[in-house]
Design a protein around this motif. Structure first.
Motif, PDB file in Angstrom:
ATOM      1  N   PRO A   1       0.541  20.010 -26.710  1.00 46.19           N
ATOM      2  CA  PRO A   1       1.876  19.403 -26.586  1.00 46.19           C
ATOM      3  C   PRO A   1       2.205  19.052 -25.144  1.00 46.19           C
TER       4      PRO A   1
ATOM      5  N   THR B   1       7.724  20.321 -24.211  1.00 47.22           N
ATOM      6  CA  THR B   1       7.857  20.163 -25.654  1.00 47.22           C
ATOM      7  C   THR B   1       7.646  21.511 -26.337  1.00 47.22           C
ATOM      8  N   TRP B   2       8.400  21.757 -27.372  1.00 48.44           N
ATOM      9  CA  TRP B   2       8.160  22.966 -28.150  1.00 48.44           C
ATOM     10  C   TRP B   2       8.361  22.676 -29.624  1.00 48.44           C
ATOM     11  N   GLY B   3       7.772  23.535 -30.444  1.00 43.93           N
ATOM     12  CA  GLY B   3       7.867  23.360 -31.884  1.00 43.93           C
ATOM     13  C   GLY B   3       7.889  24.697 -32.594  1.00 43.93           C
ATOM     14  N   TYR B   4       8.430  24.694 -33.792  1.00 46.78           N
ATOM     15  CA  TYR B   4       8.522  25.908 -34.610  1.00 46.78           C
ATOM     16  C   TYR B   4       8.068  25.579 -36.025  1.00 46.78           C
ATOM     17  N   THR B   5       7.149  26.380 -36.567  1.00 50.02           N
ATOM     18  CA  THR B   5       6.597  26.123 -37.896  1.00 50.02           C
ATOM     19  C   THR B   5       6.604  27.392 -38.734  1.00 50.02           C
TER      20      THR B   5
ATOM     21  N   THR C   1       7.197  12.901 -42.303  1.00 50.66           N
ATOM     22  CA  THR C   1       8.043  13.213 -41.150  1.00 50.66           C
ATOM     23  C   THR C   1       9.411  12.569 -41.343  1.00 50.66           C
TER      24      THR C   1
ATOM     25  N   HIS D   1      13.923  14.927 -31.476  1.00 51.15           N
ATOM     26  CA  HIS D   1      13.522  15.964 -32.427  1.00 51.15           C
ATOM     27  C   HIS D   1      13.035  15.313 -33.718  1.00 51.15           C
TER      28      HIS D   1
ATOM     29  N   THR E   1       7.560  21.864 -39.854  1.00 53.89           N
ATOM     30  CA  THR E   1       7.470  21.942 -38.400  1.00 53.89           C
ATOM     31  C   THR E   1       8.633  21.186 -37.758  1.00 53.89           C
ATOM     32  N   TYR E   2       9.302  21.874 -36.834  1.00 53.14           N
ATOM     33  CA  TYR E   2      10.396  21.260 -36.089  1.00 53.14           C
ATOM     34  C   TYR E   2       9.926  21.011 -34.662  1.00 53.14           C
ATOM     35  N   PHE E   3       9.844  19.730 -34.253  1.00 57.76           N
ATOM     36  CA  PHE E   3       9.481  19.353 -32.895  1.00 57.76           C
ATOM     37  C   PHE E   3      10.756  19.060 -32.109  1.00 57.76           C
TER      38      PHE E   3
ATOM     39  N   TYR F   1      10.342  16.124 -27.438  1.00 57.15           N
ATOM     40  CA  TYR F   1       9.092  15.421 -27.154  1.00 57.15           C
ATOM     41  C   TYR F   1       9.343  14.031 -26.575  1.00 57.15           C
TER      42      TYR F   1
END
Length: 289
Positions: free
Chosen positions: A43, A47-51, A241, A248, A276-278, A281
């Motif tokens: 990434p 940037t961060w994401g949660y899944t 998506t 986001h 998954t939440y981006f 980005y």
């Protein structure tokens, strides 16, 4: 000489045109990708994401055991990424996907030309640390990712060193118990995935994945006394998506692990769902590194 010079000039113009065309057609789409094969791209910084993942593993008595985990992803910059996984709701019984894991990824190359299958793919490596209830594991991953619009191809190989651990064994009456050191063998993971994006705006597509694990007789800690096992599964998946904004996005994925072959491992069907939440980005896909 004049003809040779003209030919060289013509070839140079064609080469320049093709190079510009390949650059103009660089293809990026923000999608979730395979459920079990990690992407090579790390990434972008910030940037961060949660899944959250949900697994419904079939048991020998035809019931289903619910497993879960949650993954956190952070872009550290300079093609570096950090990943952490923990169960959402801990259970007494931990599976590989449910154990606490920490991964550090480094992207080696970039998938520059997305219009030619034989062009250089994105390559990356990750070191992994797994902490389960019984033992700790250290692993090394190698990943490759190649795009050829509208198709994507993924490959992954990993090896885990499994440390020995103490296990309490009791007789059938429960009267005689003792601690025994268990020495499991080296563990290997391999997977391949094929993906086709049918709608680029919403990253609607399907994925066909093959995933397998193998625990061998070999261990760097001495003679093994844990029975080896292996299995391989085919995993058809769907992805989407939505919403997808410059800051986001949410990717939706669902699939099922279908047993193909196994040894000393129960071949149960395992439905999988992931969301998954981006965040942050900045309008770039995760392939922008």
């Amino acid at each position: 000489m004049k003809m040779s010079a003209r030919i060289r000039l013509l070839l140079a113009l064609i080469s320049s045109f093709l190079a510009g065309r390949a650059h103009a057609e660089r293809w990026e789409v923000l999608n979730g990708g395979p459920l079990l094969t990690y992407p090579a791209e790390q990434p972008p910084a910030g940037t961060w994401g949660y899944t959250p993942y949900l697994f419904a593993q079939e048991l020998p008595d035809n019931r289903y055991f619910m497993e879960n985990t949650q993954n956190f992803m952070f872009g550290l910059g300079n093609h570096l990424g950090f990943y952490a996984s923990r169960p959402i709701v801990p259970f007494d019984r931990e599976a590989y996907f449910e154990a606490t894991q920490f991964n550090f990824g480094w992207q080696i190359t970039k998938d520059e030309n997305t219009s030619a299958f034989l062009a250089k793919p994105a390559l990356a490596t990750e070191v992994s640390f797994v902490n389960s209830q019984k033992q700790n594991l250290e692993g090394l991953f190698l990943m490759a990712h190649k795009r050829d619009k509208p198709f994507e191809f993924y490959a992954q190989a990993a090896s885990y060193v499994q440390n020995s651990y103490m296990s309490s064994l009791c007789g059938s009456s429960g009267s005689s118990c003792g601690d025994t050191r268990q020495v499991p063998g080296q563990q290997f993971i391999a997977s391949l995935a094929f993906e086709q994006i049918l709608n680029q705006r919403h990253a609607l597509g399907y994925i066909v994945e093959v995933f397998g694990e193998d625990q061998t007789f070999y261990s760097p800690f001495g003679k093994t006394n844990v029975t080896p096992w292996y299995y391989a599964s085919a995993v058809p998946e769907l992805e989407l998506t939505w919403p997808n904004t410059p800051n986001h996005a949410l990717t939706w994925r669902a699939g099922v692990m279908i047993p193909v072959c196994q040894h000393d491992y129960f071949p149960g069907y395992t439905p999988i769902a992931a969301l998954t939440y981006f965040f942050n980005y900045r309008g770039r896909s995760l392939m922008s590194n």
